[in-house]
Write a protein that holds these residues in place. Sequence first.
Motif, PDB file in Angstrom:
ATOM      1  N   ASN A  42       0.665  -1.329  -0.104  1.00 30.60           N
ATOM      2  CA  ASN A  42       0.099   0.008  -0.171  1.00 30.60           C
ATOM      3  C   ASN A  42       0.932   1.277  -0.045  1.00 30.60           C
ATOM      4  O   ASN A  42       0.414   2.248   0.209  1.00 30.60           O
ATOM      5  CB  ASN A  42      -1.228   0.023   1.163  1.00 30.60           C
ATOM      6  N   THR A  43       1.980   1.126  -0.301  1.00 27.63           N
ATOM      7  CA  THR A  43       2.786   2.275  -0.286  1.00 27.63           C
ATOM      8  C   THR A  43       2.825   3.077  -1.701  1.00 27.63           C
ATOM      9  O   THR A  43       3.110   4.122  -1.951  1.00 27.63           O
ATOM     10  CB  THR A  43       4.420   2.155   0.087  1.00 27.63           C
ATOM     11  N   LEU A  44       2.614   2.279  -2.634  1.00 29.90           N
ATOM     12  CA  LEU A  44       2.785   2.724  -3.896  1.00 29.90           C
ATOM     13  C   LEU A  44       1.196   2.531  -4.614  1.00 29.90           C
ATOM     14  O   LEU A  44       0.711   1.278  -4.399  1.00 29.90           O
ATOM     15  CB  LEU A  44       3.601   2.013  -4.956  1.00 29.90           C
ATOM     16  N   GLN A  45       0.570   3.459  -5.314  1.00 30.18           N
ATOM     17  CA  GLN A  45      -0.713   3.050  -5.976  1.00 30.18           C
ATOM     18  C   GLN A  45      -0.733   3.047  -7.347  1.00 30.18           C
ATOM     19  O   GLN A  45      -1.530   2.461  -8.113  1.00 30.18           O
ATOM     20  CB  GLN A  45      -1.721   4.484  -5.491  1.00 30.18           C
ATOM     21  N   SER A  46       0.310   3.648  -7.917  1.00 31.36           N
ATOM     22  CA  SER A  46       0.261   3.752  -9.523  1.00 31.36           C
ATOM     23  C   SER A  46       0.769   2.515 -10.105  1.00 31.36           C
ATOM     24  O   SER A  46       1.854   1.946  -9.759  1.00 31.36           O
ATOM     25  CB  SER A  46       1.169   5.132  -9.959  1.00 31.36           C
ATOM     26  N   PRO A  47       0.025   1.994 -11.052  1.00 28.81           N
ATOM     27  CA  PRO A  47       0.638   0.688 -11.817  1.00 28.81           C
ATOM     28  C   PRO A  47       2.029   0.979 -12.315  1.00 28.81           C
ATOM     29  O   PRO A  47       2.793   0.192 -12.413  1.00 28.81           O
ATOM     30  CB  PRO A  47      -0.370   0.453 -12.787  1.00 28.81           C
ATOM     31  N   LEU A  48       2.150   2.123 -12.788  1.00 31.41           N
ATOM     32  CA  LEU A  48       3.523   2.314 -13.475  1.00 31.41           C
ATOM     33  C   LEU A  48       4.589   2.513 -12.465  1.00 31.41           C
ATOM     34  O   LEU A  48       5.728   1.789 -12.770  1.00 31.41           O
ATOM     35  CB  LEU A  48       3.706   4.050 -14.142  1.00 31.41           C
ATOM     36  N   GLN A  49       4.577   2.917 -11.263  1.00 31.91           N
ATOM     37  CA  GLN A  49       5.289   2.988 -10.115  1.00 31.91           C
ATOM     38  C   GLN A  49       5.588   1.655  -9.907  1.00 31.91           C
ATOM     39  O   GLN A  49       6.776   1.284  -9.459  1.00 31.91           O
ATOM     40  CB  GLN A  49       4.926   3.864  -9.003  1.00 31.91           C
ATOM     41  N   ILE A  50       4.714   0.733  -9.550  1.00 27.31           N
ATOM     42  CA  ILE A  50       4.692  -0.695  -8.951  1.00 27.31           C
ATOM     43  C   ILE A  50       5.572  -1.305 -10.106  1.00 27.31           C
ATOM     44  O   ILE A  50       6.394  -2.119  -9.826  1.00 27.31           O
ATOM     45  CB  ILE A  50       3.328  -1.125  -8.968  1.00 27.31           C
ATOM     46  N   SER A  51       5.355  -1.124 -11.425  1.00 30.17           N
ATOM     47  CA  SER A  51       5.967  -1.701 -12.623  1.00 30.17           C
ATOM     48  C   SER A  51       7.488  -1.568 -12.649  1.00 30.17           C
ATOM     49  O   SER A  51       8.262  -2.322 -12.490  1.00 30.17           O
ATOM     50  CB  SER A  51       5.276  -1.532 -13.815  1.00 30.17           C
ATOM     51  N   ILE A  52       7.734  -0.271 -12.371  1.00 27.40           N
ATOM     52  CA  ILE A  52       9.137   0.177 -12.191  1.00 27.40           C
ATOM     53  C   ILE A  52       9.852  -0.276 -11.141  1.00 27.40           C
ATOM     54  O   ILE A  52      11.122  -0.745 -11.141  1.00 27.40           O
ATOM     55  CB  ILE A  52       9.169   1.999 -12.378  1.00 27.40           C
ATOM     56  N   LEU A  53       9.223  -0.099  -9.951  1.00 30.80           N
ATOM     57  CA  LEU A  53       9.940  -0.675  -8.674  1.00 30.80           C
ATOM     58  C   LEU A  53      10.016  -2.120  -8.697  1.00 30.80           C
ATOM     59  O   LEU A  53      11.242  -2.841  -8.230  1.00 30.80           O
ATOM     60  CB  LEU A  53       9.245  -0.422  -7.533  1.00 30.80           C
ATOM     61  N   SER A  54       9.026  -2.966  -9.335  1.00 24.42           N
ATOM     62  CA  SER A  54       9.344  -4.418  -9.326  1.00 24.42           C
ATOM     63  C   SER A  54      10.548  -4.636 -10.516  1.00 24.42           C
ATOM     64  O   SER A  54      11.173  -5.698 -10.175  1.00 24.42           O
ATOM     65  CB  SER A  54       7.880  -4.985 -10.104  1.00 24.42           C
ATOM     66  N   GLY A  55      10.531  -4.002 -11.361  1.00 30.65           N
ATOM     67  CA  GLY A  55      11.775  -4.180 -12.454  1.00 30.65           C
ATOM     68  C   GLY A  55      13.247  -3.915 -11.775  1.00 30.65           C
ATOM     69  O   GLY A  55      13.954  -4.574 -11.797  1.00 30.65           O
ATOM     70  N   ILE A  56      12.894  -2.801 -10.956  1.00 30.09           N
ATOM     71  CA  ILE A  56      14.363  -2.384 -10.177  1.00 30.09           C
ATOM     72  C   ILE A  56      14.802  -3.799  -9.180  1.00 30.09           C
ATOM     73  O   ILE A  56      15.725  -3.975  -8.758  1.00 30.09           O
ATOM     74  CB  ILE A  56      14.157  -1.255  -9.422  1.00 30.09           C
ATOM     75  N   MET A  57      13.616  -4.151  -8.277  1.00 32.94           N
ATOM     76  CA  MET A  57      13.920  -5.270  -7.471  1.00 32.94           C
ATOM     77  C   MET A  57      14.456  -6.446  -8.127  1.00 32.94           C
ATOM     78  O   MET A  57      15.331  -7.072  -7.566  1.00 32.94           O
ATOM     79  CB  MET A  57      12.656  -5.603  -6.448  1.00 32.94           C
ATOM     80  N   ILE A  58      13.786  -6.943  -9.164  1.00 33.11           N
ATOM     81  CA  ILE A  58      14.467  -7.836  -9.900  1.00 33.11           C
ATOM     82  C   ILE A  58      15.769  -7.582 -10.332  1.00 33.11           C
ATOM     83  O   ILE A  58      16.627  -8.585 -10.392  1.00 33.11           O
ATOM     84  CB  ILE A  58      13.513  -8.466 -11.234  1.00 33.11           C
ATOM     85  N   ALA A  59      16.093  -6.588 -11.119  1.00 34.88           N
ATOM     86  CA  ALA A  59      17.488  -5.993 -11.298  1.00 34.88           C
ATOM     87  C   ALA A  59      18.485  -6.345 -10.320  1.00 34.88           C
ATOM     88  O   ALA A  59      19.587  -6.875 -10.504  1.00 34.88           O
ATOM     89  CB  ALA A  59      17.571  -4.752 -11.997  1.00 34.88           C
ATOM     90  N   ASP A  60      18.013  -5.764  -9.208  1.00 36.99           N
ATOM     91  CA  ASP A  60      18.919  -5.901  -7.943  1.00 36.99           C
ATOM     92  C   ASP A  60      19.211  -7.458  -7.662  1.00 36.99           C
ATOM     93  O   ASP A  60      20.224  -7.743  -7.320  1.00 36.99           O
ATOM     94  CB  ASP A  60      18.089  -5.256  -6.697  1.00 36.99           C
ATOM     95  N   GLU A  61      18.108  -8.257  -7.591  1.00 33.44           N
ATOM     96  CA  GLU A  61      18.314  -9.823  -7.567  1.00 33.44           C
ATOM     97  C   GLU A  61      19.280  -9.943  -8.332  1.00 33.44           C
ATOM     98  O   GLU A  61      20.199 -10.949  -7.989  1.00 33.44           O
ATOM     99  CB  GLU A  61      17.179 -10.515  -7.498  1.00 33.44           C
ATOM    100  N   LEU A  62      19.184  -9.972  -9.607  1.00 34.10           N
ATOM    101  CA  LEU A  62      20.072 -10.109 -10.594  1.00 34.10           C
ATOM    102  C   LEU A  62      21.610  -9.831 -10.621  1.00 34.10           C
ATOM    103  O   LEU A  62      22.550 -10.642 -10.644  1.00 34.10           O
ATOM    104  CB  LEU A  62      19.568  -9.832 -12.365  1.00 34.10           C
ATOM    105  N   TYR A  63      22.017  -8.570 -10.376  1.00 39.99           N
ATOM    106  CA  TYR A  63      23.125  -8.066 -10.081  1.00 39.99           C
ATOM    107  C   TYR A  63      23.610  -8.693  -8.908  1.00 39.99           C
ATOM    108  O   TYR A  63      24.920  -9.047  -8.816  1.00 39.99           O
ATOM    109  CB  TYR A  63      22.711  -6.583  -9.713  1.00 39.99           C
TER     110      TYR A  63
END
Length: 100
Positions: A42-63
Motif C-alpha cells: 500500500n505504499t505505491l498506488q500507481s501501476p507504473l510506479q509498481i511496475s518500475i519498482l518491481s523491475g528495479i527489485m528484480i534487477a537488484d536480485e540479478l546484479y
Amino acid sequence: MGNLQIDLLGTSFAIKANEDSEYLNKILGYYKRIVNQLEKSNTLQSPLQISILSGIMIADELYKEQGRKIKLENSIKKNNADEQADKITKELIEKIDKVL
C-alpha cells in the motif's frame, strides 16, 4: 517459440518469444509475485510506479546473483591454482629426493 498472455496492472497483451510457454509462464509468475508484494504494501498506488519498482527489485536480485557467481568462479580458479601449485611442489620434492 512460446506464447504468453499477460494480464497485469490494468493492462493486457500477448507476446511471442523464443522460449517455451512453460518457461515464460514461470517468469511471469515470478514477476506477478513481486508486483503483488508491492501492491499489498500500500505504499505505491500507481501501476507504473509498481511496475518500475518491481523491475528495479528484480534487477537488484540479478546484479547480486551475478556478483555471487563471479566470487564463486574466482574462488574455484584460486583453488585450482592452489592445487596445481601443490602438485608441482610435490613433483619437485620427489625429484630432489631422487637426486639426493
